[in-house]
Design an enzyme around this catalytic site. Structure first.
Site, PDB file in Angstrom:
ATOM      1  N   HIS A   1      -2.342  -0.985  -3.613  1.00 44.73           N
ATOM      2  CA  HIS A   1      -3.404   0.021  -3.467  1.00 44.73           C
ATOM      3  C   HIS A   1      -2.972   1.274  -4.203  1.00 44.73           C
ATOM      4  O   HIS A   1      -1.982   1.900  -3.845  1.00 44.73           O
ATOM      5  CB  HIS A   1      -3.616   0.376  -1.992  1.00 44.73           C
TER       6      HIS A   1
ATOM      7  N   ASP B   1      -4.770  -4.065   5.819  1.00 47.17           N
ATOM      8  CA  ASP B   1      -5.135  -5.035   4.781  1.00 47.17           C
ATOM      9  C   ASP B   1      -3.989  -6.039   4.627  1.00 47.17           C
ATOM     10  O   ASP B   1      -2.823  -5.680   4.714  1.00 47.17           O
ATOM     11  CB  ASP B   1      -5.382  -4.287   3.464  1.00 47.17           C
TER      12      ASP B   1
ATOM     13  N   SER C   1       0.848  -1.180   0.000  1.00 48.95           N
ATOM     14  CA  SER C   1       0.000   0.000   0.000  1.00 48.95           C
ATOM     15  C   SER C   1       0.888   1.237   0.000  1.00 48.95           C
ATOM     16  O   SER C   1       1.790   1.338  -0.831  1.00 48.95           O
ATOM     17  CB  SER C   1      -0.943  -0.050   1.202  1.00 48.95           C
TER      18      SER C   1
END
Lengths: 189, 282
Positions: free
Chosen positions: A37, A130, A10
């Protein structure tokens, strides 16, 4: 015998992937599947750039596409990427998970179902959690688990959460991750 | 994530129970999920077990077979109702630039949006047609297999919190006015003008088990095929082919394609990136 590597990144992930992915040599015997992401943005330019940098072929994963070695696959922006039992990709526009679509958890869980113990999961830098539950699922199914050591990550939250929840086998600095993955993949062949 | 009842030691059991459940649903209610992407179905069913505190798929199946309401609950979890107005603005831009001029040549035309869910995209189409002066020359059909979402679509009422995103998309799509010209605010909701919904027929239709829609000029079916296995995708693309008039237009989601299907050579590509195809005149 490992059959695939799944990777999640991310915040700060772009930089981390630029270091890791070019190190996989041509003829690397397993596919690498990545969730980054990146928001809703088109990642065509980024994928083109990565493809130039990497000996392996870099492309976006497509619906129903068979997963093959020699490729690094990226989840398309705004879709969850799942792996089917017959080792093809599927995409969904299900609701966001951990405020994310694509979600690392969603990829990791489905990858664990498909590849069971023949899978390596890696959680890199990121500012959310996540990937933590997904990494635990990979471990539960007998796969190998790895994180970028939180203290070496641009954003430690994501590998930190994965450390707490999944207790991964390896916690490595960014520079050591590709070497260890290559070693693991080659050692059991 | 994975339910307690299922883990790495009994994956086979889980897969058997899932297959039996899909068979049971088909036999009992006629909804055919047997050729949907298996992993997607598995995630949704496990999620459903979790929130309903059921311990196994077999237990769920037992209830579903005897109670329509329980089945409807699962149906809601199996249908994806995440959508937005002018989703993928670039697509709507392309539709306006490349397809509207073609539609303008017809005195009257029919549009079918298959898998309309809660209606955001079909209202987007209606707004686009209105701005191009074509709304009075067409009939729009919006279909879905889930009656609950059709009811929501018919109302045309959406959360105010979503409107900001919709407005942004609308602008990016090349909208000619302001989105607020088309709705009225009411408490925390917005309601879209009746003028739009009056032109839309909302109907129950299942792409997997129902028949063709005759003589449609434009079909929109976006982010539905991604949930299907390849064989089912082929069938549904065939259904679209049969429903379109010659030179009719098919629009799929940005990650969907007719490439590698046996219908590929029966369509011309209008916009490769936005997945807009034109049925060839044979």
């Amino acid at each position: 015998m490992y059959k695939a590597i799944v990777m999640g990144a991310s915040y700060g992930g772009l930089e981390a992937l630029k270091i890791i992915l070019p190190q996989f040599p041509a003829g690397f015997p397993v596919p690498v599947i990545v969730v980054l992401h990146i928001g809703d943005h088109d990642n065509e330019i980024f994928l083109g750039y990565m493809n130039e940098m990497c000996p392996l072929q870099v492309k976006e994963a497509e619906s129903n596409e068979p997963i093959r070695k020699g490729f690094i696959y990226f989840a398309p922006p705004n879709y969850h990427l799942l792996i089917e039992a017959d080792f093809t990709f599927s995409l969904t526009t299900d609701e966001k998970h951990n405020y994310s679509r694509p979600s690392i958890d969603v990829l990791f869980e489905s990858a664990a179902w498909a590849y069971t113990k023949n899978l390596i999961g890696v959680v890199l830098t990121g500012a959310n959690s996540d990937g933590a539950l997904g990494l635990k699922t990979i471990k539960d199914y007998g796969g190998m688990t790895m994180i970028q050591s939180p203290c070496s990550a641009l954003s430690p939250a994501m590998p930190g959460a994965a450390l707490k929840i999944a207790h991964p086998e390896f916690s490595l600095k960014l520079e050591g991750i590709a070497d260890k993955l290559i070693e693991l993949v080659n050692s059991d062949r | 994530m994975t339910q307690d009842a299922y883990n790495e030691s009994n994956t086979d059991l889980l897969n058997i129970e899932l297959q039996l459940l899909m068979e049971a649903i088909y036999l009992r209610y006629g909804y055919d999920f047997r050729n949907y992407s298996k992993t997607h179905i598995k995630r949704r069913v496990l999620h459903h077990l979790g929130i309903n505190m059921l311990s196994s798929i077999t237990q769920l199946q037992d209830r579903i077979l005897r109670d329509r309401a329980v089945f409807n609950g699962l149906l809601d979890d199996l249908s994806i109702n995440v959508t937005e107005m002018f989703r993928d603005p670039e697509f709507y831009k392309s539709l306006r630039e490349k397809i509207i001029p073609k539609l303008r040549t017809y005195a009257y035309f029919k549009i079918w949006q298959a898998g309309c869910s809660t209606g955001e995209e079909v209202y987007s189409i209606a707004i686009l047609l209105k701005e191009e002066g074509l709304l009075d020359r067409c009939q729009v059909y919006a279909t879905d297999f889930n009656r609950k979402v059709l009811e929501i679509a018919k109302e045309g009422v959406y959360q105010k919190s979503e409107i900001e995103q919709f407005e942004r998309n609308y602008e990016l799509s090349g909208g000619k006015n302001k989105l607020s010209d088309y709705y009225k605010s009411r408490y925390g909701s917005v309601i879209f003008n009746r003028e739009l919904s009056n032109k839309i027929v909302f109907a129950d239709h299942n792409l997997v088990t129902d028949k063709v829609f005759a003589d449609v000029n434009l079909i929109l079916c976006r982010n539905v095929l991604i949930y299907f296995e390849k064989s089912l995708q082929e069938n549904v693309i065939g259904l679209f082919y049969d429903s379109l008039v010659p030179s009719g237009i098919l629009c799929l989601g940005t990650k969907e394609s007719i490439k590698f299907s046996r219908y590929e050579h029966l369509f011309d590509v209008v916009d490769e990136k936005q997945k807009i195809y034109k049925k060839k005149i044979m």
